[in-house]
Design an enzyme around this catalytic site. Structure first.
Site, PDB file in Angstrom:
ATOM      1  N   ALA A  97       2.685   5.217  -1.827  1.00 32.54           N
ATOM      2  CA  ALA A  97       1.640   4.743  -2.735  1.00 32.54           C
ATOM      3  C   ALA A  97       1.668   5.599  -3.989  1.00 32.54           C
ATOM      4  O   ALA A  97       2.110   6.744  -3.976  1.00 32.54           O
ATOM      5  CB  ALA A  97       0.270   4.813  -2.063  1.00 32.54           C
ATOM      6  N   SER A  98       1.190   5.007  -5.086  1.00 36.02           N
ATOM      7  CA  SER A  98       1.138   5.731  -6.351  1.00 36.02           C
ATOM      8  C   SER A  98      -0.133   5.336  -7.080  1.00 36.02           C
ATOM      9  O   SER A  98      -0.372   4.152  -7.319  1.00 36.02           O
ATOM     10  CB  SER A  98       2.363   5.399  -7.207  1.00 36.02           C
ATOM     11  N   ALA A 143      -2.488  10.928  -7.813  1.00 36.58           N
ATOM     12  CA  ALA A 143      -1.414  11.503  -6.990  1.00 36.58           C
ATOM     13  C   ALA A 143      -0.461  10.413  -6.509  1.00 36.58           C
ATOM     14  O   ALA A 143      -0.730   9.215  -6.630  1.00 36.58           O
ATOM     15  CB  ALA A 143      -2.008  12.247  -5.799  1.00 36.58           C
ATOM     16  N   GLN A 144       0.639  10.889  -5.951  1.00 37.58           N
ATOM     17  CA  GLN A 144       1.675  10.038  -5.373  1.00 37.58           C
ATOM     18  C   GLN A 144       1.906  10.497  -3.938  1.00 37.58           C
ATOM     19  O   GLN A 144       1.875  11.699  -3.662  1.00 37.58           O
ATOM     20  CB  GLN A 144       2.941  10.171  -6.205  1.00 37.58           C
ATOM     21  N   VAL A 145       2.170   9.553  -3.032  1.00 38.10           N
ATOM     22  CA  VAL A 145       2.260   9.867  -1.601  1.00 38.10           C
ATOM     23  C   VAL A 145       3.654   9.522  -1.088  1.00 38.10           C
ATOM     24  O   VAL A 145       4.161   8.417  -1.318  1.00 38.10           O
ATOM     25  CB  VAL A 145       1.192   9.098  -0.800  1.00 38.10           C
ATOM     26  N   ASP A 167     -15.866   6.737  -0.446  1.00 35.84           N
ATOM     27  CA  ASP A 167     -14.834   5.903  -1.077  1.00 35.84           C
ATOM     28  C   ASP A 167     -14.206   5.008  -0.018  1.00 35.84           C
ATOM     29  O   ASP A 167     -12.977   4.943   0.120  1.00 35.84           O
ATOM     30  CB  ASP A 167     -13.778   6.789  -1.741  1.00 35.84           C
TER      31      ASP A 167
END
Length: 539
Positions: free
Chosen positions: A133-134, A138-140, A289
């Site tokens: 994911a992006s 952040a990016q994962v 969230d």
């Protein structure tokens, strides 16, 4: 002293360009300077090519989308503020998507190794270069530790601190001038809204804060069949890197897969409500969230449905006073005691102007009573909350940000629950938990404990009571004179700020006109514009 060196003037000019392109000046509240702002907007060429056929909310949504991820996330926060903005605006802002193209894997690897202080191969047996994911923060990436544990590595985007600081400065600059020049702006406190957002976005930037939130929530539900929070590998986690166990859950909005896994939709939906009430009233710490991208369902426990949650960067916590206000409000609604409900709201300090109590009480009654008479299986809390927020906005009532997060979470929970099981009865599911909490905090035993705890303090204050009463009466006698002095100062400051705004607008206009001029006139225009802008920015 000038503020110019600390202001990103180029970014401010770009924001003005986008605001003109989507004609946002037309959305400003009524004010003597509004016609001038609209006129100046139409003098900027970008407004001549504005998209046609868009509603006010769609124009605001597309403008924030053009301004980039930090403004997009700000718009997502504004989408929850129905106590401040019209429903058509918040509905449009809710459609903003926080989707950003991934940054190069070479940068991701370099940043991860920098945070780990060692090569990736020393920590991970396998590392997937394709991100899972992006997003804007952040990016994962998925990976496997040397002991075989499947994990995900969440790495913060490069250069993000500078971008966030720049855009927050621009937002504060705009909010400050809006508050200075528009008298009605004090009702919705734009600077406070920006400060609330700054606290949230900075909390998301610090991945150690997300890690601590996750671990605290995981410990609270460690032996619970309701919720699973994946463990965090704190030895590899820093402010810019978070490593946690990977989960293989079913996204909560994929209803067909949930049914195919043999999970009872009704039980799953009711457990979501139980989690909400347990987080708020038992632990006073809730995941704020809970949109479908962060919530999954454990496919390995079909007989005892269990949720799986990630991304605890935004978590809510109510102070003792906030919980007390919430409990009294709920108790007043249950008892249909609307006079007490109005008193609780006013005493909580949520009002920015004097409130007509009788009119406010009638407005609350007109919204709540028809809904309370509905069958419980048709009672929906989210629409009720939204209607109350819309009504409160008309009375200039603003709830604290923690309540906004709480209401946002409730709306997500009910929406998810009813998408899973349309007949979900949120009140019947949560009422036993709420009644137990209320008895513990407002029952006879709780009242006796409070009296015993406060008795020594009251006894010690008794000798000072006559002096305190005399001081209070003296302050009341002086209050009219102080109010007159304050009103005179405010009128003087407003006139001063209007003059500075006109100078600032003229300065920006002259600076912008240098793009169309050349030679001597371009230099003269730039010099005059800079002088006017400097004068407007001086304290």
């Amino acid at each position: 002293m000038t503020l110019l060196p600390t202001l990103p003037v180029g970014r401010i000019l770009f924001v003005i360009h986008i605001a003109c392109r989507y004609r946002l000046a037309s959305l400003l509240p009524a004010h003597g300077l509004r016609p001038l702002a609209v006129l100046l907007q139409y003098l900027v060429p970008s407004s001549w090519f504005a998209p046609r056929g868009l509603s006010e909310g769609e124009r605001l949504q597309q403008a924030l989308d053009q301004l980039g991820p930090i403004f997009i996330k700000f718009g997502q926060l504004l989408a929850t503020r129905r106590d401040l903005l019209p429903p058509e605006w918040t509905d449009a802002l809710a459609r903003l998507q926080d989707q950003v193209a991934p940054f190069p894997v070479a940068q991701a690897r370099a940043r991860i190794e920098q945070e780990l202080g060692q090569p990736i191969e020393a920590v991970f047996r396998q590392f997937d270069d394709t991100p899972l994911a992006s997003a804007s923060i952040a990016q994962v990436h998925s990976a496997i530790l040397h002991d075989g544990t499947e994990v995900v590595a969440k790495i913060r985007r490069p250069g993000l601190e500078r971008i966030v600081q720049r855009d927050l400065t621009v937002m504060r600059f705009g909010a400050t001038w809006l508050e200075r020049l528009w008298r009605d702006a004090r009702y919705f406190r734009p600077r406070r809204v920006v400060d609330d957002y700054a606290g949230i976005i900075r909390g998301e930037l610090d991945l150690t804060a997300e890690a601590h939130n996750s671990e605290l929530m995981r410990r609270q539900f460690l032996f619970s069949p309701l919720l699973f929070i994946p463990p965090i590998h704190m030895q590899y986690t820093t402010a810019r890197l978070l490593v946690m166990d990977r989960i293989h859950g079913i996204p909560v909005n994929e209803i067909d897969r949930i049914r195919a896994a043999g999970i009872d939709p009704r039980q799953l939906a009711e457990r979501g409500v139980e989690i909400f009430f347990a987080q708020v009233f038992r632990y006073n710490f809730f995941h704020a969230d809970m949109h479908p991208g962060n919530i999954f369902v454990n496919p390995d426990k079909p007989d005892s449905p269990q949720y799986m949650a990630v991304d605890c960067a935004i978590a809510g916590h109510l102070s003792k006073d906030d919980l007390d206000v919430l409990g009294r409000m709920v108790l007043a609604v249950m008892r249909e005691d609307y006079t007490t409900l109005v008193d609780v709201v006013i005493r909580a300090g949520w009002t920015t102007v004097p409130v007509d109590r009788h009119r406010f009480e009638r407005a609350v009654r007109s919204i709540v009573e028809p809904i309370r008479t509905m069958p419980l299986d048709q009672l929906e809390f989210a629409p009720l909350v939204m209607k109350l927020f819309d009504m409160a906005r008309g009375f200039h009532i603003e709830a604290p940000v923690q309540y906004i997060l709480l209401m946002k979470t409730l709306v997500h929970i009910e929406g998810l629950g009813r998408s899973i099981y349309p007949q979900l009865d949120i009140w019947a599911t949560g009422r036993p938990l709420l009644e137990t909490w209320m008895m513990d905090n407002y029952g006879p035993g709780a009242t006796l404990r409070k009296l015993q705890a406060r008795a020594p303090e009251w006894a010690a204050s008794l000798p000072d009571m006559p002096d305190m009463l005399r001081d209070a009466l003296e302050n009341l006698r002086r209050l009219p004179q102080q109010q007159q002095q304050l009103a005179a100062r405010l009128a003087e400051q407003q006139t001063h700020h209007r003059r500075k705004l006109l100078g600032g607008i003229a300065g920006l206009g002259l600076l912008g006109s240098t793009l169309l001029l050349s030679g001597f006139w371009a230099g003269a225009s730039a010099g005059a514009g800079a002088l006017l802008l400097l004068g407007a920015l001086r304290r």
